[in-house]
Design an enzyme around this catalytic site. Structure first.
Site, PDB file in Angstrom:
ATOM      1  N   HIS A   1       0.773  -1.086  -0.004  1.00  0.00           N
ATOM      2  CA  HIS A   1      -0.042   0.125   0.020  1.00  0.00           C
ATOM      3  C   HIS A   1       0.931   1.371   0.054  1.00  0.00           C
ATOM      4  O   HIS A   1       0.640   2.191  -0.757  1.00  0.00           O
ATOM      5  CB  HIS A   1      -0.992   0.044   1.244  1.00  0.00           C
ATOM      6  CG  HIS A   1      -2.130  -0.864   1.155  1.00  0.00           C
ATOM      7  ND1 HIS A   1      -2.670  -1.322  -0.040  1.00  0.00           N
ATOM      8  CD2 HIS A   1      -2.949  -0.960   2.187  1.00  0.00           C
ATOM      9  CE1 HIS A   1      -3.812  -1.872   0.440  1.00  0.00           C
ATOM     10  NE2 HIS A   1      -4.189  -1.721   1.350  1.00  0.00           N
TER      11      HIS A   1
ATOM     12  N   TYR B   1      -6.595   3.576  11.456  1.00  0.00           N
ATOM     13  CA  TYR B   1      -6.675   2.483  10.328  1.00  0.00           C
ATOM     14  C   TYR B   1      -6.184   3.115   9.050  1.00  0.00           C
ATOM     15  O   TYR B   1      -6.194   4.180   8.799  1.00  0.00           O
ATOM     16  CB  TYR B   1      -8.549   2.153  10.153  1.00  0.00           C
ATOM     17  CG  TYR B   1      -8.960   1.506  11.269  1.00  0.00           C
ATOM     18  CD1 TYR B   1      -9.392   2.129  12.338  1.00  0.00           C
ATOM     19  CD2 TYR B   1      -9.357   0.228  11.174  1.00  0.00           C
ATOM     20  CE1 TYR B   1      -9.676   1.175  13.493  1.00  0.00           C
ATOM     21  CE2 TYR B   1     -10.026  -0.717  12.006  1.00  0.00           C
ATOM     22  CZ  TYR B   1     -10.114  -0.117  13.325  1.00  0.00           C
ATOM     23  OH  TYR B   1     -10.672  -0.879  14.284  1.00  0.00           O
ATOM     24  N   GLU B   2      -6.037   2.163   8.018  1.00  0.00           N
ATOM     25  CA  GLU B   2      -5.163   2.570   7.207  1.00  0.00           C
ATOM     26  C   GLU B   2      -5.926   3.443   6.040  1.00  0.00           C
ATOM     27  O   GLU B   2      -5.289   4.133   5.335  1.00  0.00           O
ATOM     28  CB  GLU B   2      -4.156   1.658   6.288  1.00  0.00           C
ATOM     29  CG  GLU B   2      -5.225   0.472   5.733  1.00  0.00           C
ATOM     30  CD  GLU B   2      -4.340  -0.711   5.158  1.00  0.00           C
ATOM     31  OE1 GLU B   2      -3.259  -1.126   5.830  1.00  0.00           O
ATOM     32  OE2 GLU B   2      -5.074  -1.323   4.512  1.00  0.00           O
ATOM     33  N   SER B   3      -7.153   3.436   6.181  1.00  0.00           N
ATOM     34  CA  SER B   3      -7.876   4.358   5.300  1.00  0.00           C
ATOM     35  C   SER B   3      -7.793   5.783   5.496  1.00  0.00           C
ATOM     36  O   SER B   3      -8.355   6.611   4.927  1.00  0.00           O
ATOM     37  CB  SER B   3      -9.517   3.726   5.223  1.00  0.00           C
ATOM     38  OG  SER B   3      -9.773   3.913   6.601  1.00  0.00           O
ATOM     39  N   GLY B   4      -7.059   6.070   6.771  1.00  0.00           N
ATOM     40  CA  GLY B   4      -6.883   7.390   6.996  1.00  0.00           C
ATOM     41  C   GLY B   4      -7.498   8.032   8.235  1.00  0.00           C
ATOM     42  O   GLY B   4      -7.277   9.234   8.365  1.00  0.00           O
TER      43      GLY B   4
END
Lengths: 282, 261
Positions: A104, B56-59
């Site tokens: 990612h 969370y990696e979605s921001g």
């Protein structure tokens, strides 16, 4: 300057056989309607780029649109495998699929580099792992100031960037709200772009000067497709249809059930089919 | 009623999530993986660590979901977050920037040095099973201060030899982190449904330091693909408390209802 056209016309104009195309949306605002239209128009030999190829790319791969996938995580989030992706990689059905696999962090940096008109991206990554052994596009560069060796990957410069957004104003300026992922970068890194929107309004209603707004002159085509992100979601409009994601596991597991579902829900339908999912949260 | 039930019975999966939650501290800034890590992190937030920052990696930064997300970017995470940043910023400023104290990961396969494989089973070019891939994990594994891993044990998952390393634990020999100049600690806890492993201070091999109640050493070995070693002092993991079980079951029940799956 962005032109308002039908989704069919946008795909017809912007996406050609053999193109490198990025449909982005990090769980949120995934351009499903545009993917379905691409399938209906029978596009072939596409290189599909996306950090998280979820159901939309499972469908496009299973319908034979793609010859290569550039990605960093290919699963059905919280559910399991993408069975069409697996069938293509493990068994070559409906055709062979080449993979260019990244992390990612590398993909996000590569989009940013593309948007910034740089040839490559650098990151402190890929340490002690095996992906560089199977992806020759993962290389390294030495910092000229400190001597630190950093990972390098080529910038992403797709032919077409495709995203979904909450709304456009009549000048073609587009607003994204909520989890905005890499959509801004994907559009700016691409030569051409398609943006589908929930609605076209007189005033974007921007709540903050720091909102994510893409000026109309950065976009090629805009098509109003209410509900066009379903079964993902549009913040402020409709929630993620998690039940649909869970149900997809069974549909996609076998080729027959997959093809039957695609015929009924994609090939024999049009962008208007998404409208039943559209709504505005109170 | 749930609390009464809780005091008498719990599953090995519940023991695993509770033990994992206890490893987190109130002052941690935690990068959360989806699934069991997310359950453990939110259990910690709803019990002993109300001040924990979950990312969370979605921001989404400092999110406080009322139901567990199915995906890494459910709307619930954004709506309950302090702020939501773009994904490139998340990986650059926050993860690579060294602002995360704990990365919480799961995996499909693990070896005795806590390297993880989530990429392929079999040959990469002709895989027997194509798994989803690494996602954020390769950089989470080296850029977070330390790593906690949560995985149910089985011979198929706890492998003597990993053919493909998706994210580095302590490396194939236990020395790779130092050799590569990686300053972070790597996996400091591996929490399973049977026990807790921690790295040996000299060799970095994951060794059992705590065994869950009712679990035998034979059962741990039967579900591990390498000869299991034990730490100098091996304790018994305290049973889940009634409160821990009640909170975990409530959030899982809310989640089931919300996802309608």
């Amino acid at each position: 300057m962005a032109r308002f056209v039908s989704l069919a016309a946008a795909v017809e104009e912007c996406i050609r056989d053999g193109d490198t195309v990025s449909f982005e949306g990090f769980t949120h605002l995934i351009p499903f309607a545009a993917g379905h239209e691409t399938i209906r128009q029978g596009r072939k030999r596409l290189t599909l780029v996306r950090m998280t190829p979820d159901l939309i790319y499972d469908q496009m791969i299973g319908m034979g649109c793609a010859e290569k996938l550039v990605f960093s995580w290919g699963g059905n989030p919280g559910v399991g495998s993408l069975h069409r992706l697996r069938d293509a990689v493990e068994n070559g059905w409906p055709g062979p699929l080449a993979l260019e696999e990244h992390s990612h962090a590398a993909m996000a940096n590569a989009y940013e580099a593309g948007a910034a008109n740089l040839p490559f991206a650098i990151l402190r990554g890929y340490l002690g792992v095996d992906l560089p052994k199977v992806n020759p596009n993962i290389r390294s560069v030495t910092c000229p100031f400190t001597g630190e060796v950093l990972a390098a990957v080529p910038a992403l410069r797709p032919d077409v960037g495709v995203i979904h957004a909450q709304r456009a104003d009549r000048e073609g300026n587009v607003l994204l709200e909520g989890i905005t992922g890499v959509q801004k970068e994907a559009v700016l890194a691409s030569k051409r772009s398609i943006v589908t929107v929930e609605e076209v309004v007189d005033d974007l209603g921007v709540a903050s000067p720091n909102a994510v707004v893409l000026p109309g002159w950065t976009i090629t085509c805009i098509a109003a497709v209410p509900g066009g992100a379903h079964p993902s979601y549009a913040h402020g409009h409709y929630p993620r249809d998690n039940a649909a994601y869970i149900a997809w596991d069974k549909i996609a597991r076998e080729r027959d059930t997959f093809l039957a579902w695609m015929k009924e829900h994609v090939l024999e339908r049009g962008p208007d089919a998404f409208a039943v999912h559209a709504r505005r949260a109170a | 009623m749930q609390a009464t039930l809780a005091a008498t019975a719990y599953t090995s999966n519940e023991m695993m999530i509770v033990a994992a939650a206890r490893a987190l501290r109130n002052e941690d800034v935690c990068f959360v993986g989806i699934g069991a890590p997310s359950a453990a992190c939110n259990l910690a937030r709803l019990t002993h660590a109300p001040g924990i920052t979950l990312i969370y990696e979605s921001g989404t930064i400092a999110t406080r979901p009322n139901v567990l997300p199915l995906s890494i970017g459910d709307g619930e995470l954004c709506e309950t977050a302090l702020t939501t940043v773009p994904v490139p910023e998340m990986f650059r400023y926050w993860l690579q920037g060294g602002r995360i104290t704990v990365g919480f990961l799961g995996g499909a396969q693990i070896d005795r040095f806590a390297n993880l494989n989530t990429t392929v089973v079999g040959d990469y070019a002709k895989p027997k099973v194509r798994l989803p891939g690494g996602g954020g994990a390769p950089e989470i594994a080296t850029n977070c201060g330390e790593i906690f891993i949560i995985m149910a044990q089985s011979q198929r998952a706890f492998m003597k030899d990993l053919r493909f390393v998706t994210s580095m634990g302590h490396g194939r020999t236990g020395r790779e982190r130092r050799d590569l100049g990686v300053k972070t600690k790597g996996p400091t806890r591996l929490i399973t449904d049977l026990c807790v492993f921690e790295p040996d201070p000299d060799t970095a091999e994951m060794t059992v330091t705590s065994i869950h109640p009712g679990v035998t050493r034979e059962r741990i070995q039967e579900n591990t693909g390498w000869p299991v070693r034990y730490g100098a002092a091996v304790g018994e993991t305290p049973e889940p408390t009634a409160d821990e079980l009640a909170v975990l079951r409530e959030i899982q029940e809310r989640t089931r209802r919300a996802h309608g799956g």
